[in-house]
Design a protein around this motif. Structure first.
Motif, PDB file in Angstrom:
ATOM      1  N   GLY A  88       0.807  -1.208   0.000  1.00  0.00           N
ATOM      2  CA  GLY A  88       0.000   0.000   0.000  1.00  0.00           C
ATOM      3  C   GLY A  88       0.844   1.262   0.000  1.00  0.00           C
ATOM      4  N   GLU A  89       0.345   2.294   0.658  1.00  0.00           N
ATOM      5  CA  GLU A  89       1.019   3.593   0.659  1.00  0.00           C
ATOM      6  C   GLU A  89       1.935   3.805   1.849  1.00  0.00           C
ATOM      7  OE1 GLU A  89      -1.913   6.613   0.331  1.00  0.00           O
ATOM      8  OE2 GLU A  89      -2.493   6.087  -1.719  1.00  0.00           O
ATOM      9  N   SER A  90       1.722   3.063   2.960  1.00  0.00           N
ATOM     10  CA  SER A  90       2.506   3.368   4.151  1.00  0.00           C
ATOM     11  C   SER A  90       2.734   2.200   5.102  1.00  0.00           C
ATOM     12  CB  SER A  90       1.823   4.500   4.936  1.00  0.00           C
ATOM     13  OG  SER A  90       0.501   4.125   5.307  1.00  0.00           O
ATOM     14  N   THR A  91       2.234   1.003   4.763  1.00  0.00           N
ATOM     15  CA  THR A  91       2.322  -0.140   5.662  1.00  0.00           C
ATOM     16  C   THR A  91       3.529  -1.006   5.334  1.00  0.00           C
ATOM     17  OG1 THR A  91      -0.086  -0.163   5.833  1.00  0.00           O
ATOM     18  CG2 THR A  91       1.061  -2.115   6.595  1.00  0.00           C
ATOM     19  N   GLY A  92       4.169  -1.526   6.372  1.00  0.00           N
ATOM     20  CA  GLY A  92       5.312  -2.406   6.173  1.00  0.00           C
ATOM     21  C   GLY A  92       5.475  -3.362   7.340  1.00  0.00           C
ATOM     22  N   TRP A  93       6.213  -4.448   7.102  1.00  0.00           N
ATOM     23  CA  TRP A  93       6.451  -5.456   8.119  1.00  0.00           C
ATOM     24  C   TRP A  93       7.919  -5.879   8.094  1.00  0.00           C
ATOM     25  CZ3 TRP A  93       2.506  -5.367   4.658  1.00  0.00           C
ATOM     26  CH2 TRP A  93       1.193  -5.315   5.148  1.00  0.00           C
ATOM     27  N   LEU A  94       8.389  -6.266   9.263  1.00  0.00           N
ATOM     28  CA  LEU A  94       9.766  -6.712   9.429  1.00  0.00           C
ATOM     29  C   LEU A  94       9.766  -7.987  10.258  1.00  0.00           C
ATOM     30  CD1 LEU A  94      12.895  -6.418   9.688  1.00  0.00           C
ATOM     31  CD2 LEU A  94      12.445  -4.825  11.559  1.00  0.00           C
ATOM     32  N   VAL A 127       7.353 -10.194  14.508  1.00  0.00           N
ATOM     33  CA  VAL A 127       7.024  -9.380  13.355  1.00  0.00           C
ATOM     34  C   VAL A 127       6.766  -7.960  13.860  1.00  0.00           C
ATOM     35  CG1 VAL A 127       5.323  -8.876  11.565  1.00  0.00           C
ATOM     36  CG2 VAL A 127       6.116 -11.219  11.898  1.00  0.00           C
ATOM     37  N   PHE A 128       7.497  -6.995  13.321  1.00  0.00           N
ATOM     38  CA  PHE A 128       7.317  -5.585  13.640  1.00  0.00           C
ATOM     39  C   PHE A 128       6.558  -4.947  12.480  1.00  0.00           C
ATOM     40  CE2 PHE A 128      11.057  -7.070  15.854  1.00  0.00           C
ATOM     41  CZ  PHE A 128      10.917  -6.534  17.127  1.00  0.00           C
ATOM     42  N   LYS A 129       5.589  -4.073  12.811  1.00  0.00           N
ATOM     43  CA  LYS A 129       4.736  -3.480  11.788  1.00  0.00           C
ATOM     44  C   LYS A 129       4.738  -1.961  11.876  1.00  0.00           C
ATOM     45  CE  LYS A 129      -0.035  -3.468  10.025  1.00  0.00           C
ATOM     46  NZ  LYS A 129      -1.402  -4.016  10.191  1.00  0.00           N
ATOM     47  N   THR A 130       4.766  -1.316  10.707  1.00  0.00           N
ATOM     48  CA  THR A 130       4.632   0.129  10.622  1.00  0.00           C
ATOM     49  C   THR A 130       3.432   0.476   9.756  1.00  0.00           C
ATOM     50  OG1 THR A 130       5.699   2.211   9.992  1.00  0.00           O
ATOM     51  CG2 THR A 130       6.197   0.291   8.636  1.00  0.00           C
ATOM     52  N   THR A 131       2.742   1.540  10.086  1.00  0.00           N
ATOM     53  CA  THR A 131       1.649   2.030   9.244  1.00  0.00           C
ATOM     54  C   THR A 131       1.898   3.476   8.830  1.00  0.00           C
ATOM     55  OG1 THR A 131       0.379   2.648  11.218  1.00  0.00           O
ATOM     56  CG2 THR A 131      -0.058   0.479  10.259  1.00  0.00           C
ATOM     57  N   ASP A 132       3.098   3.980   9.115  1.00  0.00           N
ATOM     58  CA  ASP A 132       3.420   5.382   8.807  1.00  0.00           C
ATOM     59  C   ASP A 132       4.775   5.531   8.123  1.00  0.00           C
ATOM     60  OD1 ASP A 132       5.070   4.799  10.937  1.00  0.00           O
ATOM     61  OD2 ASP A 132       4.150   6.223  12.321  1.00  0.00           O
ATOM     62  N   GLU A 161       4.006 -11.004  18.469  1.00  0.00           N
ATOM     63  CA  GLU A 161       4.542 -12.335  18.727  1.00  0.00           C
ATOM     64  C   GLU A 161       4.212 -13.276  17.570  1.00  0.00           C
ATOM     65  OE1 GLU A 161       6.323 -13.079  21.431  1.00  0.00           O
ATOM     66  OE2 GLU A 161       6.055 -11.102  22.366  1.00  0.00           O
ATOM     67  N   THR A 162       5.072 -14.279  17.381  1.00  0.00           N
ATOM     68  CA  THR A 162       4.803 -15.327  16.392  1.00  0.00           C
ATOM     69  C   THR A 162       5.162 -16.684  16.994  1.00  0.00           C
ATOM     70  OG1 THR A 162       6.970 -15.615  15.307  1.00  0.00           O
ATOM     71  CG2 THR A 162       5.642 -13.698  14.648  1.00  0.00           C
ATOM     72  N   PRO A 163       4.585 -17.776  16.453  1.00  0.00           N
ATOM     73  CA  PRO A 163       4.931 -19.123  16.906  1.00  0.00           C
ATOM     74  C   PRO A 163       6.080 -19.728  16.105  1.00  0.00           C
ATOM     75  CG  PRO A 163       3.053 -19.244  15.451  1.00  0.00           C
ATOM     76  CD  PRO A 163       3.431 -17.789  15.524  1.00  0.00           C
ATOM     77  N   PHE A 164       6.794 -18.890  15.378  1.00  0.00           N
ATOM     78  CA  PHE A 164       7.833 -19.354  14.461  1.00  0.00           C
ATOM     79  C   PHE A 164       9.007 -19.997  15.203  1.00  0.00           C
ATOM     80  CE2 PHE A 164       9.651 -18.999  10.182  1.00  0.00           C
ATOM     81  CZ  PHE A 164       8.504 -18.894   9.414  1.00  0.00           C
ATOM     82  N   ILE A 165       9.724 -20.864  14.498  1.00  0.00           N
ATOM     83  CA  ILE A 165      10.926 -21.465  15.053  1.00  0.00           C
ATOM     84  C   ILE A 165      11.933 -20.372  15.432  1.00  0.00           C
ATOM     85  CG2 ILE A 165      11.949 -21.772  12.748  1.00  0.00           C
ATOM     86  CD1 ILE A 165      13.336 -24.301  13.838  1.00  0.00           C
ATOM     87  N   ALA A 166      12.543 -20.493  16.607  1.00  0.00           N
ATOM     88  CA  ALA A 166      13.517 -19.517  17.089  1.00  0.00           C
ATOM     89  C   ALA A 166      14.352 -20.181  18.180  1.00  0.00           C
ATOM     90  CB  ALA A 166      12.818 -18.274  17.625  1.00  0.00           C
TER      91      ALA A 166
END
Length: 349
Positions: A195-201, A210-215, A224-229
């Motif tokens: 989109g115009e301003s959303t992102g994930w890391l 997972v870190f999220k930005t909307t700006d 939080e995630t249940p991913f292997i770590a």
């Protein structure tokens, strides 16, 4: 009764015909190798369309094709032959930003606006513990870069002028990272935008968040995630979103590439929560990309596509790759880059 007996064969024939037509319509996916340089490794790739694609990798290498992969131009950046260009973002056949990854000053950014004839260094990492991981752009102006945590906080740079200049988001305004948590400079796709301003890391190591930005990268929330770590080689290596709500994450353990464990997850709420796909059957995968109507994943051992949002996967004929990029034409402009200097285009029949 006689009429009913006549109808039954017709119904059976109709069912059989439907099955035959359905089977005949199933697509066949394969990779066509269009370039190879054995001594190099390519992790950066940015497809503009089916004709134009930029690729970057070891020994300061940047390549570009404008004829669909038939010919490749070696775009020399003076004095960078020791750098490893792990990510590249191209806007068209003339303009691109390339990122090197490495400790301290080995992490740098360069930009060209004349098709690679000349390059300008636009940023150099100033932190000894710094290490650039990925870049992504929402459009021709706004972009974001993520690097290893500095002082215990996620490191983010942003640009609003197409990569000509970069500004660090103040660390105190960034989320804290757990000890031993970081991003992987494996494919340039654990950082993704929509989109115009959303992102994930997506991160890995001792924790997989997972870190999220909307700006446009100015602020981030932690999810939080249940991913292997838990080990330095485990975590989320790539994210891709169909829209601002539905996304797929892949990864695993790069030291155990054939281990299929907690390495595929999906979200339906924009990354706020994640659900593991328990029986995905994927090895470690370093990249996932979406192009209507498929998610496509790849790693060193091979690649697959998913027709159902990441829940089941079908093999793509050909070798494994580090990264994938989708151009403006969707399925007809899917490119991949990998080890042994491999560059390929996706064929669909």
């Amino acid at each position: 009764m006689q009429r009913l007996n006549n109808i039954i064969p017709l119904i059976c024939f109709s069912i059989i015909l439907t099955i035959v037509v359905s089977c005949s319509q199933e697509k066949s996916f394969s990779w066509e190798i269009v370039h190879q340089q054995e001594k190099l490794s390519f992790r950066g790739i940015s497809a503009v369309d089916s004709s134009v694609c930029w690729v970057s990798g070891t020994d300061g290498t940047v390549l570009k094709t404008t004829d669909g992969g038939k010919n490749w131009e070696n775009l020399v950046i003076p004095g960078v032959d020791t750098l490893d260009f792990r990510d590249i973002e191209a806007f068209d056949r003339q303009t691109a930003v390339v990122m090197s990854a490495g400790k301290g000053s080995a992490s740098q950014l360069y930009k060209t606006a004349d098709g690679g004839k000349s390059w300008k260094k636009v940023y150099e990492n100033k932190y000894g513990e710094g290490f650039f991981n990925a870049i992504a752009f929402w459009d021709g102006k706004y972009g974001v870069l993520q690097g290893d945590p500095i002082g215990g906080h996620i490191f983010i740079l942003v640009t609003s002028d197409g990569g000509d200049s970069w500004t660090e988001i103040p660390r105190q305004e960034m989320p804290k990272a757990a000890d031993g948590e970081y991003g992987f400079a494996a494919s340039g796709t654990h950082l993704t935008v929509e989109g115009e301003s959303t992102g994930w890391l997506g991160t890995g190591g001792h924790m997989a968040h997972v870190f999220k930005t909307t700006d446009k990268g100015q602020s981030w929330t932690t999810h939080e995630t249940p991913f292997i770590a838990g080990r330095s080689s485990t975590g989320i290596f790539s994210l891709s979103f169909r829209d601002e709500d539905y996304g797929v994450a892949v990864g695993g353990d790069y030291n155990q590439e054939l281990q299929e464990k907690k390495n595929v997850a999906v979200t339906e709420d924009g990354g706020a929560s994640w659900k593991l796909v328990e029986d995905a059957g994927l090895d470690y995968r370093s990249v996932v990309r979406y192009t209507t109507p498929y998610f496509i994943a790849a790693g060193p051992s091979g690649s697959e596509y998913s027709p159902d949002g990441g829940y089941s996967w079908k093999s793509i004929e050909g070798p494994g790759f580090h990264s994938i990029s989708v151009g403006a034409e969707g399925l007809s402009s899917v490119w991949a880059s990998g080890s042994s200097g491999r560059i390929a285009k996706l064929n669909i029949k």
